[in-house]
Scaffold this active site. Sequence first.
Site, PDB file in Angstrom:
ATOM      1  N   THR A 150       0.820  -1.211   0.000  1.00 46.55           N
ATOM      2  CA  THR A 150       0.000   0.000   0.000  1.00 46.55           C
ATOM      3  C   THR A 150       0.855   1.263   0.000  1.00 46.55           C
ATOM      4  O   THR A 150       1.863   1.327   0.689  1.00 46.55           O
ATOM      5  CB  THR A 150      -0.888   0.003   1.255  1.00 46.55           C
ATOM      6  N   GLY A 155      -4.348   2.066  -2.544  1.00 45.97           N
ATOM      7  CA  GLY A 155      -4.567   0.868  -1.767  1.00 45.97           C
ATOM      8  C   GLY A 155      -5.073  -0.258  -2.642  1.00 45.97           C
ATOM      9  O   GLY A 155      -4.310  -1.047  -3.185  1.00 45.97           O
ATOM     10  N   ARG A 318     -25.172  -7.709  36.765  1.00 43.43           N
ATOM     11  CA  ARG A 318     -25.600  -6.322  36.925  1.00 43.43           C
ATOM     12  C   ARG A 318     -27.092  -6.299  37.220  1.00 43.43           C
ATOM     13  O   ARG A 318     -27.880  -6.902  36.488  1.00 43.43           O
ATOM     14  CB  ARG A 318     -25.328  -5.548  35.633  1.00 43.43           C
ATOM     15  N   ARG A 341     -30.375  -6.914  22.122  1.00 44.69           N
ATOM     16  CA  ARG A 341     -29.099  -6.316  21.725  1.00 44.69           C
ATOM     17  C   ARG A 341     -27.998  -7.341  21.613  1.00 44.69           C
ATOM     18  O   ARG A 341     -27.075  -7.183  20.832  1.00 44.69           O
ATOM     19  CB  ARG A 341     -28.651  -5.317  22.802  1.00 44.69           C
ATOM     20  N   TYR A 431      -8.892  -3.890   5.932  1.00 45.42           N
ATOM     21  CA  TYR A 431      -7.677  -4.531   5.403  1.00 45.42           C
ATOM     22  C   TYR A 431      -7.993  -5.846   4.676  1.00 45.42           C
ATOM     23  O   TYR A 431      -9.064  -6.383   4.815  1.00 45.42           O
ATOM     24  CB  TYR A 431      -6.577  -4.667   6.462  1.00 45.42           C
ATOM     25  N   GLU A 432      -7.028  -6.315   3.914  1.00 46.43           N
ATOM     26  CA  GLU A 432      -7.195  -7.531   3.094  1.00 46.43           C
ATOM     27  C   GLU A 432      -8.404  -7.434   2.168  1.00 46.43           C
ATOM     28  O   GLU A 432      -9.118  -8.409   1.970  1.00 46.43           O
ATOM     29  CB  GLU A 432      -7.313  -8.776   3.978  1.00 46.43           C
ATOM     30  N   GLU A 434     -11.044  -4.085   0.936  1.00 46.57           N
ATOM     31  CA  GLU A 434     -12.100  -3.259   1.525  1.00 46.57           C
ATOM     32  C   GLU A 434     -13.455  -3.935   1.260  1.00 46.57           C
ATOM     33  O   GLU A 434     -13.693  -4.480   0.183  1.00 46.57           O
ATOM     34  CB  GLU A 434     -12.022  -1.862   0.908  1.00 46.57           C
TER      35      GLU A 434
END
Lengths: 670, 670
Positions: A150, A155, A318, A341, A431-432, A434
């Site tokens: 890069t 890139g 909690r 969630r 990386y590797e 996009e």
Amino acid sequence: MRHNLIEPGDNEDITKERRGASFSVGKMAAFIYGGEDKLRRRHEILKFVESQEDFQDPIPPEFMSREERVENNARKIVAMTNKIAFIDQSDIFEEGLFFQSLVMGRDFHAMSLHYGMFIPTIQGQADDDQLDYWLPLAVTRGIIGTYAQTELGHGTNISRLETTATYDRETEEFVLHTPSVSATKWWSGGLGKSSNYAIIPAQLIIDGSNKGLHMFIAQLRDLDTHMPLPGITIGDIGPKMGIPGIDNGFLIFNNYRIPRKNMFMRYSKVLSNGEYIAPKHSKLRYGTMVFVRSIMVRDQAMQLAAAVTIAIRYSAIRRQGEWKPGSKEVQILDYRTQQYRILPYLAQSFVFLFAATEVKDLYMRVTKQLSDGITELVQELHILSSGFKSVVTWEVAKGIEQCRLACGGHGYSHASGLPEIYSFAVAGCTYEGENIVMLLQVARFLMKTVKEIRSSNAHLEEIAKYLLSNRKYRSNFRMWQTVKYEDLIEDFEQAARNQIYFTFDYLQQLQKDNLSLEEAWNCASVELCQASRLHIICFMAKSYFSKIAQCTEPEIARILNLIGKLYSLHTISSHCYSFRKADYMSDEQMKNVKCGIYEILGNLRPDAVAIVDSFDFSDRELHSVLGRRDGNVYGAMLEWAKHSELNKTEVLSTFEKFLGPMMESSRSKI
Amino acid sequence: MRHNLIEPGDNEDITKERRGASFSVGKMAAFIYGGEDKLRRRHEILKFVESQEDFQDPIPPEFMSREERVENNARKIVAMTNKIAFIDQSDIFEEGLFFQSLVMGRDFHAMSLHYGMFIPTIQGQADDDQLDYWLPLAVTRGIIGTYAQTELGHGTNISRLETTATYDRETEEFVLHTPSVSATKWWSGGLGKSSNYAIIPAQLIIDGSNKGLHMFIAQLRDLDTHMPLPGITIGDIGPKMGIPGIDNGFLIFNNYRIPRKNMFMRYSKVLSNGEYIAPKHSKLRYGTMVFVRSIMVRDQAMQLAAAVTIAIRYSAIRRQGEWKPGSKEVQILDYRTQQYRILPYLAQSFVFLFAATEVKDLYMRVTKQLSDGITELVQELHILSSGFKSVVTWEVAKGIEQCRLACGGHGYSHASGLPEIYSFAVAGCTYEGENIVMLLQVARFLMKTVKEIRSSNAHLEEIAKYLLSNRKYRSNFRMWQTVKYEDLIEDFEQAARNQIYFTFDYLQQLQKDNLSLEEAWNCASVELCQASRLHIICFMAKSYFSKIAQCTEPEIARILNLIGKLYSLHTISSHCYSFRKADYMSDEQMKNVKCGIYEILGNLRPDAVAIVDSFDFSDRELHSVLGRRDGNVYGAMLEWAKHSELNKTEVLSTFEKFLGPMMESSRSKI
């Protein structure tokens, strides 16, 4: 083997959760990791790592400066590779990664690219003489190398990299040069300070003619003094969102000369007289990327599993809010919003982990076939690894961040481990390859396939055969309790078909409206990405259901079944647009999907802690005060905070210098 | 005034973008900030800040250790408050926040809570005698105070805070005590190292009877030495995901005594004989939270605007890939996928910014009314500020992170500013009321309203009147070009009504299925949150369209109109489940919504740079190498990286200690 994580002195709530589990955690863990032997091996490795003094951190790394962290990592990676013989070298996917994560934590280090890119590229690109010379040097750690592809200005589109390697026939040398600021090599791990060698992809120029990108190996630093060699400017690129312990670097060449034999010549060659011999095949070098992506899918799934484990354990201890005034406060894991969630990401971590195994198996098969000259599965592997990498990294990042937010304020503290997990994992979106670029590559394959189908000229890859099946007009879905795997898979397939064929027609329509192919492709690119996503998601669902069909323990199968349904329904609901496309699913069905999710959440709730216990994370691997096995979080947070650099003195110099005089001067006037 | 940001030496691509703009940036900026006077005032403040030597950072703060950053912030906040007279004190929402962000950047500091919570709480809770004593001390900065509410084990549910204040009639003192580890005060900004006073919410105990939570003021540190006083243990809570420059702290009381007059007695009182006098109204003290939330909405919108500005400017100068082989590479802003990632958030930043003005105006009106004893708008303000805070912080966080990812690898570097913007903004999802809790409060109001409507007993707040309108069965939406504001607002209203009424009925159904009210509420809570979101989103769309109706410049109105449609269509598409509910929108309409988005993106593309220029960010405020006005990014990144602490020496000690010996020993064996 530990079938049960309860120990005396644990937090009462978490113990109660474990006592109430409906299944054996040991059996589930063995199913996840592929058998009791594998699980035993994990525990052996953990024990070994814990026993080695030089693998330990003097203080938790989150309290170190970057310089301290880089140094600590360098120390540990040398110690770790000194003892690499403990690990089964043939099982780099599992043993190797596990060993590394236990020693190095969630960070990269001086030799990440040495092992991940430098050695594999030598193996793939060097001719036999070059292999004999470079491979032993690299493998025995006589040099440290990185891979400097890069540039500041380039890139993804590697064909436009600007760094040049100009052949000088007189001296039989290549002259490496950085012709502009934007050509500065940038980002490579270990390049800034650690490596003394690098592989340099550069434009090969012979007699003024550009022969395209080729690979060169260059010495960067003096072997004895480690000073940069003349003609080389090199340094660290500064702080990043995560991975503080690695020296990502920049590199500028000023007419720097390397011998002719430093061009890797397995495929192309430059003879001493400057004659250029082109490679026979042009696409023989993406093996390394595919390998790294396959490893990434597994690692990313594990990062999500870790985040989910932390969030669920913390949610069990909690307590907040009461349902009846005056009663004991509620465990926050009891809130449906909290379950919503976290638990869908628990389901995803299972699906992604099992899918990673499938990609790994495919990678192994392709590697074997390639050594016999067979290339038939290369395309399939490329599509799957690109698509998986893209879908998985994005979902993992979203999931980790949801888990972090679900831990409230404490999730924002580095004590939780979650900010580190997030910043480490989310880098994988970039990386590797996009993610959007990767999805569009998958889409190119899909559109080509539809074109072949439409022209009745289809020789389809295995993964695309479902595109030929008859269209189904309406989903059979009624209730989550009664829906069968086959029905869900049909739903996934039809939603993918609808999205893929719709996108194909949309592309055609845009071209009829006088757009060029490139313009039409660009205008439709958001839908193209969505088509790729559904294609990959569909494959993952199939892979999950075929994997859990192998489970023979009813108590485990029940949980895996609930997880599969939660994954499916949550995915359908997240892709409502595509599943309701062409009214394949009705309003009523979508409502039942949603309400089904809420009911499954309630069904999984009592086993949530036991399910994450089955990931078999040690406290060392998890590295989270919130996610501790024993659930004794609050006291441990206080102990953790004492390491803060601000707590080294009771009174900071800010008082004497700034705050004290300000206050005193004001008080004296009142 | 700058109508045009072009200067000689700028990057060619960004200059071309600016030359091609269809409207005057100066006029748009004036519209955004409420007139040319306001804009001029922004520039005056910027010039002032840039002229003050003691407001400057010696190096970019991202290269500082936590200790250096805390010190730098303490230095600057004293300097800044020394010169606060430059600012119009009546306009804290705009001038005050702008001034602070220019000097302090995206971080908190030693006195964040002094101004944000300590002084406002004194103003709201102290009786007249107490006011006379404490307010001058605080306002003149004779002491630094914070607000220590949250405990390790308790955040949102303040009624269960554990810290006690027990009245001792003999000495006329309160004894503050931390009865357990989980009662440790935790998180308060400035508590760890900077403050010498704090307001302490604690359970008031008189003769063994708990009178509930009351507010006390306690001295924590010696005024001269700044050492913690006997009975007080205090410190920093350690590193967090962001805001490194503030000393969030912990605090433990060991039977610490304060005089009786240190309980704030505006509403409740404890007489010297221990007699307790209860307050007349129980809910008179949420003013501070509402104030902070109102400020937050504006600040969050600005953070999103900053992220969008960085991403768009960088996308204009970054070139990657080619559409025709051999042609110049494409500006990545030309990719539809890139536009799709960024421009909907550009639209959101406008909508949120205008909505913030509306919340602010409402806050001002309520404050005025309250001083006249009128409370009719208090409920509306509470609902709006809670709902806005929740919807806006979540969307802003998502948007910033998308912008960061859209900048590829460079977005991961702190050079981009984006990791800092994200970690600063995302904290807003949690503090001042966790988002899910806030949404459920809005939902409680909505369900109460529907119940009143169903029982024909409705006295509706202004913001809820649309719930009474007749149901519309089918959307009129056909094409983005021809759709009218009124139609879009009808769509938003009907989608909200469908979701809200559906959720009400679902709640009823769950109770008929024998769940208690609390259980039903919990089971339906995900849908309840969605109902709240749609209610708020609907209000925001109305507020945006009514605001832009005031725009009299056709060239500006055209852009604001496109932005409004992009916001609307993107929101509809993101909430596909709710907009297709009850088949209110058809498959065909949803397809037209999607394709409409893609077309609007193409229409906004040529003006994208000019639109973000209109936010009028200076390079100082933006603090991003990628987002620089001049577009000369790559050279600036290289300069920036040179500050890295790893670049202080050419060779790190890691070479001599670890890597060098390892390599040498291996090479000697080959």
